[in-house]
Design a protein around this motif. Structure first.
Motif, PDB file in Angstrom:
ATOM      1  N   ARG A 349       9.026  -7.418   0.282  1.00 54.81           N
ATOM      2  CA  ARG A 349       9.938  -6.517  -0.422  1.00 54.81           C
ATOM      3  C   ARG A 349      11.379  -6.733   0.028  1.00 54.81           C
ATOM      4  NH1 ARG A 349       6.573  -2.555   1.105  1.00 54.81           N
ATOM      5  NH2 ARG A 349       8.187  -1.059   1.672  1.00 54.81           N
ATOM      6  N   THR A 350      11.555  -7.005   1.310  1.00 57.57           N
ATOM      7  CA  THR A 350      12.908  -7.232   1.827  1.00 57.57           C
ATOM      8  C   THR A 350      13.467  -8.566   1.329  1.00 57.57           C
ATOM      9  OG1 THR A 350      12.432  -5.906   3.793  1.00 57.57           O
ATOM     10  CG2 THR A 350      14.284  -7.440   3.914  1.00 57.57           C
ATOM     11  N   HIS A 351      12.670  -9.616   1.448  1.00 60.46           N
ATOM     12  CA  HIS A 351      13.133 -10.955   1.071  1.00 60.46           C
ATOM     13  C   HIS A 351      13.489 -11.022  -0.415  1.00 60.46           C
ATOM     14  CE1 HIS A 351      13.098 -15.408   1.991  1.00 60.46           C
ATOM     15  NE2 HIS A 351      13.175 -15.400   0.671  1.00 60.46           N
ATOM     16  N   LEU A 352      12.646 -10.443  -1.259  1.00 62.93           N
ATOM     17  CA  LEU A 352      12.860 -10.514  -2.706  1.00 62.93           C
ATOM     18  C   LEU A 352      13.587  -9.288  -3.262  1.00 62.93           C
ATOM     19  CD1 LEU A 352       9.408 -12.022  -3.797  1.00 62.93           C
ATOM     20  CD2 LEU A 352      11.584 -13.212  -3.445  1.00 62.93           C
ATOM     21  N   GLU A 353      13.922  -8.349  -2.380  1.00 64.25           N
ATOM     22  CA  GLU A 353      14.655  -7.131  -2.767  1.00 64.25           C
ATOM     23  C   GLU A 353      13.962  -6.410  -3.927  1.00 64.25           C
ATOM     24  OE1 GLU A 353      19.208  -7.719  -1.841  1.00 64.25           O
ATOM     25  OE2 GLU A 353      18.551  -9.362  -3.143  1.00 64.25           O
ATOM     26  N   LEU A 354      12.718  -6.053  -3.679  1.00 61.67           N
ATOM     27  CA  LEU A 354      11.877  -5.504  -4.744  1.00 61.67           C
ATOM     28  C   LEU A 354      11.965  -3.990  -4.902  1.00 61.67           C
ATOM     29  CD1 LEU A 354       8.641  -7.653  -4.293  1.00 61.67           C
ATOM     30  CD2 LEU A 354      10.565  -8.024  -5.857  1.00 61.67           C
ATOM     31  N   ASN A 355      12.602  -3.295  -3.969  1.00 63.91           N
ATOM     32  CA  ASN A 355      12.688  -1.833  -4.088  1.00 63.91           C
ATOM     33  C   ASN A 355      13.847  -1.433  -4.989  1.00 63.91           C
ATOM     34  OD1 ASN A 355      11.353  -1.905  -0.990  1.00 63.91           O
ATOM     35  ND2 ASN A 355      10.569  -0.367  -2.400  1.00 63.91           N
ATOM     36  N   ARG A 356      13.867  -1.967  -6.166  1.00 68.55           N
ATOM     37  CA  ARG A 356      14.928  -1.702  -7.143  1.00 68.55           C
ATOM     38  C   ARG A 356      14.291  -1.377  -8.495  1.00 68.55           C
ATOM     39  NH1 ARG A 356      19.647  -6.258  -6.546  1.00 68.55           N
ATOM     40  NH2 ARG A 356      19.616  -6.563  -4.294  1.00 68.55           N
TER      41      ARG A 356
END
Length: 393
Positions: A349-356
């Motif tokens: 989630r951090t690497h791909l910035e998925l919490n958006r």
């Protein structure tokens, strides 16, 4: 040695297909919660039929006092989705269809497996296996049959919504069969296109006259020949469409969503699931890794399998297959992957910035093979890990 000469077929469905209406609503609900709280937990399922939409599942917020406030917005979210797709039929209209919201708080027993506590790292939201795939068929490193099946329907949706082709309806399916020669796609052997239309007097020939120019515009020059077999609205009239014609359900188009059958699938659906659910986030990570392996020149074709256990942070296994096209051994690729990316759920989630709130746009025309977007949408399509992987082998 994999086969070099063969015909392969993939299908796509439009945003107005009943199952895709449900995927869109589920992902729009997810976006709404993530837009308010990036760490929101959402598992949203939608069912649609004649003049009826039912939304259920689980949601979790750290600020539980706001949960009811957010749940009150769900009906409007669903109507906005149906309106944007274009449904204003007598028996399925965005303004008049009945919408039932049965979302409720997430199970505490699921949450305890996912949450980080004490010395325990944040765990996977479920057990399962996830696959990613990439191949040199197209510049996007996608299998050509599913790529072009998607592109045809996206183009028809554009001209429908712009008013250029006002007689087309939202519900549609495409199917493309491609002949491969020496491992490369070279010819369309058949095209199947069924699209909803608004005028009962229109024949299959009339619909072909409308859609054929757009299909030819999408497919590479020379691929359509005199021998190409066309089937446009082969059953005749297709005026009754969408959930009025056939019930829809979230998550029923997993092969359409991924690689059109050209690669393995772990079985988990994507839409409506927040990225703590590895069904979604690890499948995105596996695509990211496979695409970067191919972009790095390590193979012409690659699939990556990841496996997880609920509540456990690290993947249980990483498996690479290059189908005999690898420039380096699969074991070296697997070792490189372990060093190049943190594959814990939090790491992905951090690497791909998925919490958006980036998921409603994925609900139709494929989760893969799309261009990365400035706000973080389709981040898993970047090839920024290629050099890191090359250095690691």
């Amino acid at each position: 040695m994999p086969r070099q000469n063969y015909v392969f077929t993939s299908e796509s469905v439009s945003e107005g297909h009943p199952d895709k209406v449900c995927d869109r609503i589920s992902d729009a609900v997810l976006d709404a919660f993530l837009g308010q709280q990036p760490e929101a937990r959402v598992a949203c399922e939608t069912f649609a039929t004649t003049n009826r939409v039912v939304i259920g599942g689980e949601v979790g917020l750290t600020d539980k006092g706001k949960l009811d406030e957010y749940l009150d917005r769900v009906e409007d979210i669903a109507r906005d989705c149906i309106r944007d797709i274009g449904y204003e039929q007598e028996k399925f209209h965005w303004k008049t269809c009945e919408i039932t919201n049965l979302l409720h708080p997430q199970s505490a027993h699921i949450a305890q497996g996912v949450d980080a506590t004490g010395n325990k790292d944040e765990g996977a939201g479920d057990q399962g296996i996830m696959f990613g795939y990439a191949v040199e068929d197209t510049p996007e490193l996608m299998p050509a049959p599913i790529h072009y099946a998607h592109q045809v329907l996206r183009r028809l949706a554009e001209v429908r919504k712009s008013g250029q082709e006002p007689t087309l309806g939202p519900d549609a399916k495409s199917q493309i069969s491609l002949r491969y020669e020496n491992g490369k796609p070279v010819e369309v052997t058949s095209i199947v296109l069924s699209t909803q239309h608004r005028d009962e007097s229109q024949s299959s020939d009339d619909i072909r006259d409308i859609v054929e120019p757009y299909i030819r515009e999408i497919l590479p020059e020379g691929w359509i020949t005199e021998a190409t077999d066309w089937h446009v609205n082969p059953t005749g009239i297709f005026v009754i469409g969408g959930p009025d014609g056939d019930a829809g359900l979230t998550g029923r188009k997993i092969i359409v969503d991924t690689y059109g059958g050209a690669a393995p699938h772990g079985g988990g659906a994507f839409s409506g699931k927040d990225p703590t659910k590895v069904d979604r986030s690890a499948a995105y990570a596996a695509r990211y890794l496979a695409k970067n392996v191919v972009a790095a020149g390590m193979a012409k074709r690659c699939s990556i399998q990841l496996s997880y256990a609920i509540g456990v942070a690290q993947p249980l296994s990483i498996y690479a297959d290059t189908y005999g096209t690898g420039e380096v051994h699969e074991e070296q690729i697997e070792k490189a992957i372990r060093t190049a990316m943190d594959l814990t759920p939090r790491g992905i989630r951090t690497h791909l910035e998925l919490n958006r709130p980036i998921y409603a746009r994925t609900a139709a025309y494929g989760h893969f093979g799309r261009a990365p977007e400035p706000d973080g949408g389709f981040s898993w399509e970047k090839t920024d890990l290629a050099e890191t992987l090359k250095r690691a082998v």
